[in-house]
Design a protein around this motif. Structure first.
Motif, short mmCIF file in Angstrom:
data_model
loop_
_atom_site.label_atom_id
_atom_site.label_comp_id
_atom_site.label_asym_id
_atom_site.label_seq_id
_atom_site.Cartn_x
_atom_site.Cartn_y
_atom_site.Cartn_z
N VAL A 253 -22.26 32.85 23.84
CA VAL A 253 -22.82 32.66 22.50
C VAL A 253 -21.71 32.82 21.46
O VAL A 253 -20.98 33.82 21.47
N VAL A 254 -21.56 31.83 20.58
CA VAL A 254 -20.56 31.89 19.52
C VAL A 254 -21.24 31.65 18.18
O VAL A 254 -22.05 30.72 18.04
N ASP A 255 -20.93 32.48 17.22
CA ASP A 255 -21.49 32.34 15.88
C ASP A 255 -20.83 31.14 15.17
O ASP A 255 -19.60 31.05 15.10
N ALA A 256 -21.66 30.25 14.63
CA ALA A 256 -21.13 29.02 14.01
C ALA A 256 -20.23 29.35 12.84
O ALA A 256 -19.21 28.67 12.61
N VAL B 100 -23.44 27.29 20.20
CA VAL B 100 -22.93 27.62 18.87
C VAL B 100 -24.15 27.99 18.05
O VAL B 100 -24.96 27.12 17.69
N ASN B 101 -24.30 29.29 17.80
CA ASN B 101 -25.54 29.83 17.24
C ASN B 101 -25.46 29.94 15.72
O ASN B 101 -24.39 29.84 15.14
N LYS B 102 -26.62 30.16 15.13
CA LYS B 102 -26.75 30.35 13.67
C LYS B 102 -26.33 29.10 12.91
O LYS B 102 -25.69 29.18 11.86
N MET B 103 -26.66 27.93 13.48
CA MET B 103 -26.33 26.68 12.81
C MET B 103 -27.02 26.59 11.45
O MET B 103 -26.53 25.91 10.54
N ASP B 104 -28.18 27.28 11.33
CA ASP B 104 -28.89 27.25 10.04
C ASP B 104 -28.05 27.87 8.92
O ASP B 104 -28.16 27.48 7.77
N LEU B 105 -27.16 28.81 9.28
CA LEU B 105 -26.35 29.47 8.25
C LEU B 105 -25.17 28.61 7.80
O LEU B 105 -24.48 28.95 6.84
N VAL B 106 -24.88 27.53 8.55
CA VAL B 106 -23.81 26.61 8.11
C VAL B 106 -24.42 25.25 7.78
O VAL B 106 -23.78 24.21 7.91
N ASP B 107 -25.68 25.27 7.35
CA ASP B 107 -26.39 24.05 6.92
C ASP B 107 -26.42 22.97 7.99
O ASP B 107 -26.36 21.76 7.67
N HIS B 108 -26.44 23.40 9.28
CA HIS B 108 -26.51 22.44 10.40
C HIS B 108 -25.41 21.40 10.30
O HIS B 108 -25.60 20.23 10.61
N ASP B 109 -24.25 21.85 9.88
CA ASP B 109 -23.14 20.94 9.59
C ASP B 109 -22.42 20.49 10.87
O ASP B 109 -21.89 21.32 11.62
N ILE C 159 -27.25 25.53 18.19
CA ILE C 159 -28.60 26.10 18.15
C ILE C 159 -28.79 27.00 16.94
O ILE C 159 -27.82 27.41 16.29
N SER C 160 -30.04 27.28 16.67
CA SER C 160 -30.37 28.33 15.72
C SER C 160 -31.44 29.16 16.41
O SER C 160 -32.61 28.80 16.41
N ALA C 161 -31.01 30.24 17.06
CA ALA C 161 -31.92 31.01 17.91
C ALA C 161 -33.09 31.58 17.11
O ALA C 161 -34.23 31.55 17.55
N ARG C 162 -32.81 32.05 15.91
CA ARG C 162 -33.85 32.67 15.12
C ARG C 162 -35.01 31.71 14.86
O ARG C 162 -36.16 32.10 14.83
N HIS C 163 -34.67 30.41 14.69
CA HIS C 163 -35.71 29.43 14.41
C HIS C 163 -36.11 28.61 15.64
O HIS C 163 -36.90 27.68 15.54
#
Lengths: 631, 265
Positions: free
Chosen positions: A112-115, A142-151, A179-183
């Motif tokens: 798991v890698v933070d975006a 590549v997680n937390k894509m929502d925090l980088v606007d799915h860029d 991915i965006s695990a939270r969502h």
């Protein structure tokens, strides 16, 4: 019927979202127990926090309070294809040992890698451990894509960074999934947020992994776990780690190399018809046709494909103890069911997991990964990891505690099995009618072996030839064995692989001993880098007739001399397995004489050696008279 | 034959033989339930029909009558040494624990007393990781101080079946050969090997016990599964947790954690 089951380890840097991913994975596969989702919501509301998926896994109040995973957790979920056990490994540096326990038991890994953050220290360290533990099936999320606007651009940057690092380890991931695990995005399915991504979701990727089949095609390895005596029968129990075993097979038990034939495979309750064969992964109890001595730790194999025997080997290890590993320290080695004392002969390098470079260090600190050379007093049966993983990995204990572990390789070291007597029982020595004393009286000196050892370029051949001349002038019967006169004839069939080099030295040792027996002062000029080989050469001679002379010069000095241009070629890789550069040299522990060619001139060195010979071998000396009388 | 059951069986037998080889004074907690009875069967397989160490039952006098009946029958049938250790009364337990947890704590204390008395160095237990999330964090060989406490923050690594089998004198070890098994695995194995079990597991009048504990703190759950096959079918679809009928698990957020840390099974 139960479906097949795969163990997955989830690794990555702390806070990159491993536990959240797993919580969501359970939710998406409908694997949460009844009421768990409601409970989760209630706990999150009570604590006034957004819904925290990771609470699914965090069993301890401390984990929920600090929102960190403390220990490895197992959790079950299933897809259409198979059942999964997820091993959630904590990402904290101090919890590396838990992560290793998890990863060592896994068939595949999710990294798991933070975006936003990209690769961090633990990402790299965990990836390196997966490589070290031999795990090849990897998916990167590549997680937390929502925090980088799915860029898509950011995703590509992180993907490239990961791909580059993993390829440096010889690993290539099955897929890199945004991915965006939270969502829940990208886990069971992809949402339109990332419609630019053309690959499959995480779950679909997991289903593409394959379970490794049992290693039945490898040579048989049957480490003995215990010996039970029941009603006059002796049953050897253990697990077949590799290969197949059949009733009627002749097994050889290493390291003692005793053989016997399998008469039965025992079972309770008794099977009808009785079991006649077993394969890798099976737990068996066998009986033998002969009462040979076999104990826990011995490895049963077929005679023709036996494990290597050695008392020195290399290991790529991870270190878990607060107390650093240092050269010269002793530990308990556990290898299969065998325990043995080992000493660290050298720390060959420590891996810098940021850059993958090899650093030269004098100690190995907690959480370091390194290569070391270990030496045991007793002979060990083992395999290089790449040839038979289960007999090629080991754990190190300091006192009662596991402090490290790793995988074994033998680069630069020979199989010492060839060195053992091969049991030619039908040979009978004919006694000479001429005694050693008579030869001595005739020659004026004892027959002896003067064994030079040292690096290439240390001065062995130069000195041997000069000493031969000097001794001859003084009336000694003497002869030099060196590479040229041996390699061209007697050993023309041998190359430079570790096994060949060991065999080369074995033959030289035998010929030198015969020369000594014939009354000559036999000088040998061979690098002879392995202690074990020199010890064997010593044992070939009569007591007191072997004299080890260490021709001392360090690698830097020898390299600056480089009379034959060999170091240059070794450095460019043109010559592989070159002693001192790409192959080990083991300096003597207690040589009879050390001749330092960095300090003294050639003439001084020749004098030191001839003095030694005269004093210890020559008949003109009082002390040797006494020795001869004592014979 | 199921490959998965074969592998689980092989792993458990390997662990039992490690324990027997490495630990001098060894015993096994037999709760008379389905897990530890399946484990007892595995012991017989591992040692070719023999049971080379004693079974220990922590007695609260609160088990259901069918449980005692099964105990006495199996003991005769399989012929093994059984030590029955009386647990201290509930009044002696920590008053800050919620009621059902306090009742369960009697076994913790009974176990401590037993170890104090006999100085057993190793105890084999039939717990499984899928039963409860705290048990999911257990090791196969789990060292405890002699008062039974469990330091879950600093557990030894377990690599490639190299378990921690050597200890200081003031430590004992709990050995968990069934850690990798699931409830479903146990039932499929019980069926395959034809292992006997307490009849309370099978539904009568729409209720059955999924997990057997003391009668004052364990309750049957709704079920119509009256045969092993029906239990197996039920487990493949249910999302009700196995220990939902165990009162002490569900009292407060941390009641099971407090029990486990002080030495509960």
């Amino acid at each position: 019927m139960n479906k097949e089951q795969m163990n997955i380890v989830v690794v990555g840097h702390v806070d990159h979202g491993k536990s959240t991913l797993i919580g969501r994975l359970l939710y998406d596969t409908d694997s949460l127990p009844e009421g768990k989702y409601e409970e989760l919501k209630a706990v999150s509301e009570k604590r006034n926090m957004p819904l925290e998926w990771s609470f699914v896994l965090d069993a301890f109040q401390a984990e929920r309070d600090q929102a960190v995973t403390i220990d490895t957790t197992r959790i079950w979920f299933k897809t259409e294809k198979r059942d999964y056990v997820i091993i959630d490994a904590p990402g904290h540096r101090e919890f590396l040992k838990n992560m290793i326990s998890g990863a060592a038991a896994a068939d595949a890994a999710v990294l798991v890698v933070d975006a936003a953050e990209g690769l961090k220290e633990q990402t790299r360290r965990h990836a390196y451990l997966l490589h070290l533990l031999g795990l090849k099936q990897i998916v990167v999320v590549v997680n937390k894509m929502d925090l980088v606007d799915h860029d898509a651009g950011r995703f590509n940057d992180v993907s490239n960074e990961v791909t580059e690092y993993l390829s440096g380890l010889g690993l290539s991931p099955m897929a890199i999934v945004p991915i965006s695990a939270r969502h829940g995005d990208g886990i069971a399915s992809m949402s339109e947020n990332m419609d630019w991504y053309e690959g499959q979701s995480l779950l679909k990727t997991l289903d593409r992994f394959v379970l490794q089949p049992r290693p039945v095609a490898r040579p048989l390895r049957f480490p003995i776990q215990d010996v039970y005596k029941t009603e006059g029968e002796r049953i050897l129990v253990g697990r077949i780690e590799a290969g197949r075993l059949r009733v009627g097979d002749t097994l050889m038990f290493s390291p003692a190399n005793r053989s016997a034939t399998v008469t039965s495979i025992e079972n309770w309750p008794e099977q009808d018809p009785p079991q006649v064969d077993a394969r890798a992964g099976d737990i068996v109890g066998i009986t033998l046709d002969q009462r040979i001595f076999v104990e826990r730790g011995d490895i049963g194999s077929h005679v023709e494909k036996a494990p290597m025997l050695t008392n020195v080997f290399r290991a790529n290890i991870f270190w878990l103890s607060d107390t650093a590993l240092k050269e010269g320290k002793s530990y308990t080695l556990k290898l299969g069911t065998r325990s043995a004392k080992v000493r660290v002969q050298s720390i060959d390098h420590v891996v810098n997991t940021e850059t993958l470079q090899h650093d030269k260090k004098t100690e190995i600190k907690r959480n370091d990964m390194a290569e070391i050379t270990l030496r045991s007093r007793e002979m060990l049966a083992l395999d290089p990891y790449t040839e038979n993983p289960s007999t090629g990995r080991c754990v190190l204990l300091d006192g009662f505690d596991t402090v490290g572990g790793g995988i074994i390789h033998m680069r630069g070291y020979p199989d010492q099995r060839n060195a053992l007597p091969t049991g030619a029982d039908n040979l009978y020595e004919v006694d000479h009618l001429l005694t050693a004393q008579e030869r001595m009286n005739r020659n004026g000196h004892r027959g002896s072996v003067i064994w030079f050892t040292g690096l290439s370029g240390a001065g062995k051949s130069t000195l041997a030839m000069r000493v031969e001349r000097a001794l001859f002038t003084k009336g000694y019967q003497t002869y030099v064995l060196d590479g040229d006169n041996v390699r061209k004839g007697l050993n023309a069939d041998l190359g430079f692989k570790p096994e060949d080099r060991a065999e080369n030295i074995r033959r030289v040792g035998e010929v030198a001993a015969l020369n000594a027996d014939a009354g000559l002062v036999c000088l040998t000029a061979f690098i002879s880098p392995y202690r074990a080989d020199r010890t064997r050469a010593r044992q070939t001679c009569k007591d007191g007739d072997f004299h080890e002379v260490y021709i001392k010069a360090d690698v830097a000095t020898c390299e600056s001399r480089d009379p034959k241009g060999l170091y240059k070629k070794a450095r460019t890789g043109e010559i592989p397995n070159f002693t001192g550069v790409s192959s080990p040299y083991e300096a003597p522990d207690k040589p009879e004489l050390v001749v330092d060619t960095m300090k003294y001139s050639i003439e001084e060195c020749v004098e030191q050696i001839t003095d030694y010979v005269e004093k210890n071998i020559g008949l003109t000396q009082e002390n040797t008279r006494d020795k001869i009388k004592a014979l | 034959m199921s490959e998965k059951l074969d592998q689980l069986e092989a792993q458990s037998i390997y662990i039992l033989r490690e324990a027997y080889n490495k630990i001098e004074k060894l015993g096994m907690l037999w709760s008379i339930g389905k897990d530890s009875t399946a484990l007892l069967w595995l012991v017989r397989k591992a040692f070719f029909g023999r049971i080379p160490f004693p079974m220990i039952q922590l007695e609260t006098h609160q088990e259901l009558p069918e449980v005692y009946e099964f105990r006495d029958w199996l003991r005769k049938e399989w012929n093994f040494e059984l030590i029955i250790e009386d647990c201290p009364p509930e009044e002696d337990m920590d008053k800050t624990l919620p009621p059902a947890t306090r009742a369960a704590a009697r076994k913790t204390e009974g176990l401590k007393n037993f170890i104090d008395k006999t100085r057993h160095q190793g105890l084999i237990l039939g717990i499984r990781r899928d039963e409860q999330s705290m048990r999911a964090k257990e090791r196969v060989f789990s060292p405890r101080s002699f008062d039974g406490s469990w330091d879950y923050k600093d557990q030894p690594p377990e690599l490639w079946d190299q378990y921690k089998t050597e200890f200081d004198d003031d430590t004992h070890v709990r050995i968990h050969p069934l850690l990798q098994w699931t409830e479903l695995d146990i039932w499929e194995y019980t069926k395959r090997e034809n292992i006997p079990c307490v009849p309370l597991y099978f539904a009568r009048d729409g209720k059955r016990y999924r997990s057997l504990g003391e009668k004052n703190i364990t309750f049957p759950v709704d079920s119509n599964a009256s045969t092993i096959d029906e239990i197996i079918e039920e487990l493949k679809t249910t999302r009700v947790t196995e220990r939902s009928g165990r009162a002490m698990d569900n009292e407060t957020e941390d009641s099971f954690e407090r029990l486990r840390r002080s030495g509960y099974m």
